[in-house]
Design an enzyme around this catalytic site. Structure first.
Site, PDB file in Angstrom:
ATOM      1  N   ASP A 181       1.400  -6.616   3.168  1.00  0.00           N
ATOM      2  CA  ASP A 181       0.249  -5.741   2.912  1.00  0.00           C
ATOM      3  C   ASP A 181      -1.084  -6.441   3.171  1.00  0.00           C
ATOM      4  O   ASP A 181      -2.112  -5.768   3.280  1.00  0.00           O
ATOM      5  CB  ASP A 181       0.270  -5.260   1.454  1.00  0.00           C
TER       6      ASP A 181
ATOM      7  N   ARG B 269       8.043   7.469  -2.018  1.00  0.00           N
ATOM      8  CA  ARG B 269       9.351   6.819  -2.081  1.00  0.00           C
ATOM      9  C   ARG B 269       9.749   6.498  -3.524  1.00  0.00           C
ATOM     10  O   ARG B 269      10.862   6.073  -3.791  1.00  0.00           O
ATOM     11  CB  ARG B 269       9.316   5.529  -1.268  1.00  0.00           C
TER      12      ARG B 269
ATOM     13  N   CYS C 164       4.601   5.662   3.562  1.00  0.00           N
ATOM     14  CA  CYS C 164       3.824   5.277   4.752  1.00  0.00           C
ATOM     15  C   CYS C 164       4.728   5.137   5.973  1.00  0.00           C
ATOM     16  O   CYS C 164       5.874   4.699   5.861  1.00  0.00           O
ATOM     17  CB  CYS C 164       3.107   3.951   4.513  1.00  0.00           C
TER      18      CYS C 164
ATOM     19  N   VAL D   3       8.305  -8.176   8.229  1.00  0.00           N
ATOM     20  CA  VAL D   3       8.884  -7.318   7.193  1.00  0.00           C
ATOM     21  C   VAL D   3       9.121  -5.890   7.699  1.00  0.00           C
ATOM     22  O   VAL D   3      10.204  -5.346   7.559  1.00  0.00           O
ATOM     23  CB  VAL D   3       7.991  -7.320   5.931  1.00  0.00           C
TER      24      VAL D   3
END
Length: 313
Positions: free
Chosen positions: A271, A58, A82, A293
């Site tokens: 994360d 990205r 991802c 998120v």
């Protein structure tokens, strides 16, 4: 030339290096973990070279602002990354339009031009996106005039980017309530910068110590950037000792269930929840983790269930 130190040997770095080389930037690595970037021969890249990198990452979307300033146009291939849920780039494109860019979508990807140059803008992000904040910073530093960015992301990685840009000659200040002000400058110069430690990696090692009843010292980890994680780590039964050069992690008795909700910084980072969930499979009792998120970021739990975990999404 710019010198970047403590660079990890990961695929995203390789993709960015190849993108830079496609545009004529000389990328060399005189030693492990060090990149030297020389933009003296920057030129337009052939579409075939850029397209070869399509779908890999990205990160190419962040090339838009610098390319518009240097070459007057940017061509962004299809983006990868991802599979953790919907990751639209509307925030990026809306921000670029606010600077005066013209966005056209074609079979090649997204072609962006700036026929009248880029100017400072007043931008409010609908969500404090890290990527969109980076986009605005990288575009605003050489736009004519002042840019005010509201509802900006304030993650440590954003502050590190601001530090890099300031070394390059940018004028950037941040105010309370997620407001960043950028005064455009005519030119930027090279820098020498050491990357901050990886918060995801540090949390992953810490959770591995929890899950295995082991002990591990994470060299380079810093307390300030890990504050929210450390609180949850302690509640779950972890023990840590902060040193000048890193943090020592281990378990402190039986693991306890916790309730966690992910959020943007300074909240519990999205994360961090995956390695934590692995550790929580060993806790005595039911833990609840609420991901706010990315809607598909709990997909990995199916594999854990195959290994004997008891997780319901």
């Amino acid at each position: 030339p710019s010198i970047l130190q403590d660079v990890p040997a990961i695929s995203d770095v390789q993709i960015v290096s190849r993108m830079l080389e496609a545009y004529g930037v000389a990328v060399t690595s005189p030693e492990d973990g060090v990149l030297v970037l020389d933009p003296v021969n920057v030129a337009r890249a052939h579409f075939a070279e850029i397209d070869a990198l399509a779908g890999s990452s990205r990160i190419p979307i962040l090339f838009c602002g610098p390319l518009l300033h240097s070459l007057g146009e940017a061509l962004i291939p299809d983006l990868g990354g991802c599979r953790i849920g919907d990751r639209p780039i509307d925030f990026h494109l809306d921000a670029l339009r606010a600077f005066g860019a013209v966005v056209d979508k074609s079979y090649e990807g997204i072609r962006i031009t700036a026929p009248d140059g880029l100017h400072g803008a007043s931008i409010e992000l609908p969500y404090p996106s890290v990527g969109a904040t980076e986009q605005v910073l990288l575009t605003a530093v050489r736009a004519k005039g002042t840019t005010e960015l509201r509802n900006a992301a304030i993650e440590p990685e954003i502050m590190d980017l601001i530090a890099v840009l300031q070394k390059m000659g940018a004028i950037i200040s941040y105010e309370p309530n997620r407001v960043i002000l950028i005064e455009g400058v005519d030119s930027l110069r090279g820098y020498d910068h050491r990357c901050i430690f990886d918060r995801n990696e540090a949390a992953s090692w810490a959770c591995a110590a929890l899950a295995t009843d082991g002990e591990i010292f994470v060299d380079g980890a810093k307390q300030q950037e890990m504050l929210t994680f450390l609180n949850v780590f302690r509640k779950a039964g972890g023990w840590f000792d902060v040193h000048e050069d890193g943090i020592l992690f281990r378990r402190d008795g039986a693991l306890k269930p916790v309730m966690v909700e992910t959020d943007v910084h300074p909240g519990f980072m999205t994360d961090w929840q995956q390695p934590l969930i692995v550790a929580l499979t060993q806790a005595d009792g039911r833990s609840i983790v609420h991901e706010t998120v990315y809607e598909n970021r709990l997909g990995f739990t199916a594999a854990l269930n195959q290994m004997g975990a008891d997780i319901v999404v």
